[in-house]
Design a protein around this motif. Structure first.
Motif, PDB file in Angstrom:
ATOM      1  N   GLY A  71       0.820  -1.199   0.000  1.00  0.00           N
ATOM      2  CA  GLY A  71       0.000   0.000   0.000  1.00  0.00           C
ATOM      3  C   GLY A  71       0.854   1.250   0.000  1.00  0.00           C
ATOM      4  N   GLU A  72       2.003   1.182   0.673  1.00  0.00           N
ATOM      5  CA  GLU A  72       2.904   2.339   0.719  1.00  0.00           C
ATOM      6  C   GLU A  72       3.393   2.707  -0.677  1.00  0.00           C
ATOM      7  N   ALA A  73       3.730   1.704  -1.471  1.00  0.00           N
ATOM      8  CA  ALA A  73       4.209   1.970  -2.831  1.00  0.00           C
ATOM      9  C   ALA A  73       3.123   2.652  -3.655  1.00  0.00           C
ATOM     10  N   VAL A  74       1.880   2.201  -3.484  1.00  0.00           N
ATOM     11  CA  VAL A  74       0.773   2.811  -4.233  1.00  0.00           C
ATOM     12  C   VAL A  74       0.539   4.238  -3.746  1.00  0.00           C
ATOM     13  N   ARG A  75       0.565   4.434  -2.435  1.00  0.00           N
ATOM     14  CA  ARG A  75       0.366   5.788  -1.890  1.00  0.00           C
ATOM     15  C   ARG A  75       1.450   6.755  -2.367  1.00  0.00           C
ATOM     16  N   ALA A  76       2.682   6.290  -2.518  1.00  0.00           N
ATOM     17  CA  ALA A  76       3.798   7.149  -2.923  1.00  0.00           C
ATOM     18  C   ALA A  76       3.724   7.529  -4.401  1.00  0.00           C
ATOM     19  N   ALA A  77       3.050   6.724  -5.192  1.00  0.00           N
ATOM     20  CA  ALA A  77       3.024   6.944  -6.640  1.00  0.00           C
ATOM     21  C   ALA A  77       2.023   8.015  -7.047  1.00  0.00           C
ATOM     22  N   ASP A  78       2.376   8.738  -8.103  1.00  0.00           N
ATOM     23  CA  ASP A  78       1.447   9.684  -8.715  1.00  0.00           C
ATOM     24  C   ASP A  78       0.633   8.982  -9.796  1.00  0.00           C
ATOM     25  N   VAL A  79       1.282   8.029 -10.467  1.00  0.00           N
ATOM     26  CA  VAL A  79       0.639   7.258 -11.531  1.00  0.00           C
ATOM     27  C   VAL A  79       0.868   5.783 -11.233  1.00  0.00           C
ATOM     28  N   VAL A  80      -0.214   5.000 -11.256  1.00  0.00           N
ATOM     29  CA  VAL A  80      -0.137   3.553 -11.048  1.00  0.00           C
ATOM     30  C   VAL A  80      -0.601   2.892 -12.340  1.00  0.00           C
ATOM     31  N   ILE A  81       0.294   2.109 -12.932  1.00  0.00           N
ATOM     32  CA  ILE A  81      -0.042   1.420 -14.174  1.00  0.00           C
ATOM     33  C   ILE A  81      -0.076  -0.071 -13.902  1.00  0.00           C
ATOM     34  N   THR A  82      -1.250  -0.648 -14.088  1.00  0.00           N
ATOM     35  CA  THR A  82      -1.426  -2.074 -13.855  1.00  0.00           C
ATOM     36  C   THR A  82      -1.361  -2.814 -15.186  1.00  0.00           C
ATOM     37  N   MET A  83      -0.932  -4.060 -15.088  1.00  0.00           N
ATOM     38  CA  MET A  83      -0.793  -4.901 -16.271  1.00  0.00           C
ATOM     39  C   MET A  83      -1.317  -6.287 -15.944  1.00  0.00           C
ATOM     40  N   GLY A  84      -2.609  -6.395 -15.871  1.00  0.00           N
ATOM     41  CA  GLY A  84      -3.207  -7.705 -15.685  1.00  0.00           C
ATOM     42  C   GLY A  84      -3.336  -8.199 -14.257  1.00  0.00           C
ATOM     43  N   CYS A  85      -3.239  -7.314 -13.248  1.00  0.00           N
ATOM     44  CA  CYS A  85      -3.411  -7.835 -11.876  1.00  0.00           C
ATOM     45  C   CYS A  85      -4.858  -7.704 -11.413  1.00  0.00           C
ATOM     46  N   VAL A  88      -6.811  -7.207  -7.644  1.00  0.00           N
ATOM     47  CA  VAL A  88      -5.850  -7.363  -6.552  1.00  0.00           C
ATOM     48  C   VAL A  88      -5.122  -6.046  -6.258  1.00  0.00           C
ATOM     49  N   CYS A  89      -5.025  -5.175  -7.254  1.00  0.00           N
ATOM     50  CA  CYS A  89      -4.297  -3.915  -7.064  1.00  0.00           C
ATOM     51  C   CYS A  89      -5.101  -2.964  -6.185  1.00  0.00           C
ATOM     52  N   PRO A  90      -4.483  -2.435  -5.134  1.00  0.00           N
ATOM     53  CA  PRO A  90      -5.197  -1.490  -4.280  1.00  0.00           C
ATOM     54  C   PRO A  90      -5.456  -0.171  -5.001  1.00  0.00           C
ATOM     55  N   VAL A  91      -6.574   0.437  -4.683  1.00  0.00           N
ATOM     56  CA  VAL A  91      -6.942   1.705  -5.303  1.00  0.00           C
ATOM     57  C   VAL A  91      -7.051   2.764  -4.218  1.00  0.00           C
ATOM     58  N   PHE A  92      -6.350   3.870  -4.400  1.00  0.00           N
ATOM     59  CA  PHE A  92      -6.398   4.980  -3.460  1.00  0.00           C
ATOM     60  C   PHE A  92      -6.937   6.202  -4.192  1.00  0.00           C
ATOM     61  N   PRO A  93      -7.805   6.971  -3.544  1.00  0.00           N
ATOM     62  CA  PRO A  93      -8.348   8.170  -4.186  1.00  0.00           C
ATOM     63  C   PRO A  93      -7.230   9.155  -4.552  1.00  0.00           C
ATOM     64  N   GLY A  94      -7.439   9.873  -5.639  1.00  0.00           N
ATOM     65  CA  GLY A  94      -6.502  10.917  -6.037  1.00  0.00           C
ATOM     66  C   GLY A  94      -5.319  10.438  -6.859  1.00  0.00           C
ATOM     67  N   LYS A  95      -5.256   9.153  -7.125  1.00  0.00           N
ATOM     68  CA  LYS A  95      -4.162   8.613  -7.946  1.00  0.00           C
ATOM     69  C   LYS A  95      -4.641   8.481  -9.387  1.00  0.00           C
ATOM     70  N   ARG A  96      -3.704   8.608 -10.294  1.00  0.00           N
ATOM     71  CA  ARG A  96      -4.014   8.345 -11.696  1.00  0.00           C
ATOM     72  C   ARG A  96      -3.735   6.875 -11.946  1.00  0.00           C
ATOM     73  N   TYR A  97      -4.738   6.166 -12.429  1.00  0.00           N
ATOM     74  CA  TYR A  97      -4.599   4.742 -12.727  1.00  0.00           C
ATOM     75  C   TYR A  97      -4.761   4.512 -14.222  1.00  0.00           C
ATOM     76  N   GLU A  98      -3.935   3.627 -14.749  1.00  0.00           N
ATOM     77  CA  GLU A  98      -4.085   3.162 -16.132  1.00  0.00           C
ATOM     78  C   GLU A  98      -3.899   1.656 -16.107  1.00  0.00           C
ATOM     79  N   ASP A  99      -4.599   0.964 -16.993  1.00  0.00           N
ATOM     80  CA  ASP A  99      -4.369  -0.470 -17.139  1.00  0.00           C
ATOM     81  C   ASP A  99      -3.886  -0.715 -18.560  1.00  0.00           C
ATOM     82  N   TRP A 100      -2.676  -1.253 -18.660  1.00  0.00           N
ATOM     83  CA  TRP A 100      -2.123  -1.581 -19.962  1.00  0.00           C
ATOM     84  C   TRP A 100      -2.357  -3.065 -20.200  1.00  0.00           C
ATOM     85  N   ALA A 101      -3.320  -3.376 -21.066  1.00  0.00           N
ATOM     86  CA  ALA A 101      -3.633  -4.769 -21.383  1.00  0.00           C
ATOM     87  C   ALA A 101      -2.593  -5.285 -22.373  1.00  0.00           C
TER      88      ALA A 101
END
Length: 134
Positions: A71-85, A88-101
């Motif tokens: 969770g700390e790694a996600v909180r520290a990030a400005d952009v979280v890019i997921t690739m097929g997880c 399972v990936c935690p979601v925190f408000p105010g973060k930019r999320y993208e999923d690269w399929a």
């Protein structure tokens, strides 16, 4: 975005796609972006074919290893890019999320991993252009 944006790449095993993306962004950003990668269920080691295709373009992953997603790694990030997880990936408000399929390179020979690497590189270049406009 802060002065130095932080990007977190996440895939299930942190042994392929997220490792390639992190290495490519780190290389292309040349210190202008903080880059991390992690896995929701980290593997024991990085996929050998991934190491091979990254070495072909001059990026050495021999010292890299799969890291657990926190969770700390996600909180520290400005952009979280997921690739097929998936969920399972935690979601925190105010973060930019993208999923690269993108296809999972697990078990594939280097010849089939190269196009995945190149697709990741194209997305990394586009992301970098957004994060650090000229």
């Amino acid at each position: 975005m802060p002065d130095v944006p932080e990007v977190l790449f996440v895939c299930v095993h942190n042994a392929g796609r997220s490792q390639m993306a992190a290495a490519l962004l780190d290389h292309r950003a040349a210190g202008r972006v903080r880059v991390c990668s992690a896995g929701s269920a980290p593997a024991a080691s990085i996929n050998p074919a991934v190491r091979e295709v990254m070495a072909e373009i001059g990026l050495d992953l021999s010292r890299e290893f799969p890291k657990p997603l926190t969770g700390e790694a996600v909180r520290a990030a400005d952009v979280v890019i997921t690739m097929g997880c998936g969920d399972v990936c935690p979601v925190f408000p105010g973060k930019r999320y993208e999923d690269w399929a993108l296809p999972d390179p697990a078990g594939l020979p280097a010849a089939e991993v190269r196009p995945i690497r190149d697709a990741i590189d194209a997305r990394v270049r586009a992301l970098l252009a957004e994060l650090l406009p000229a």
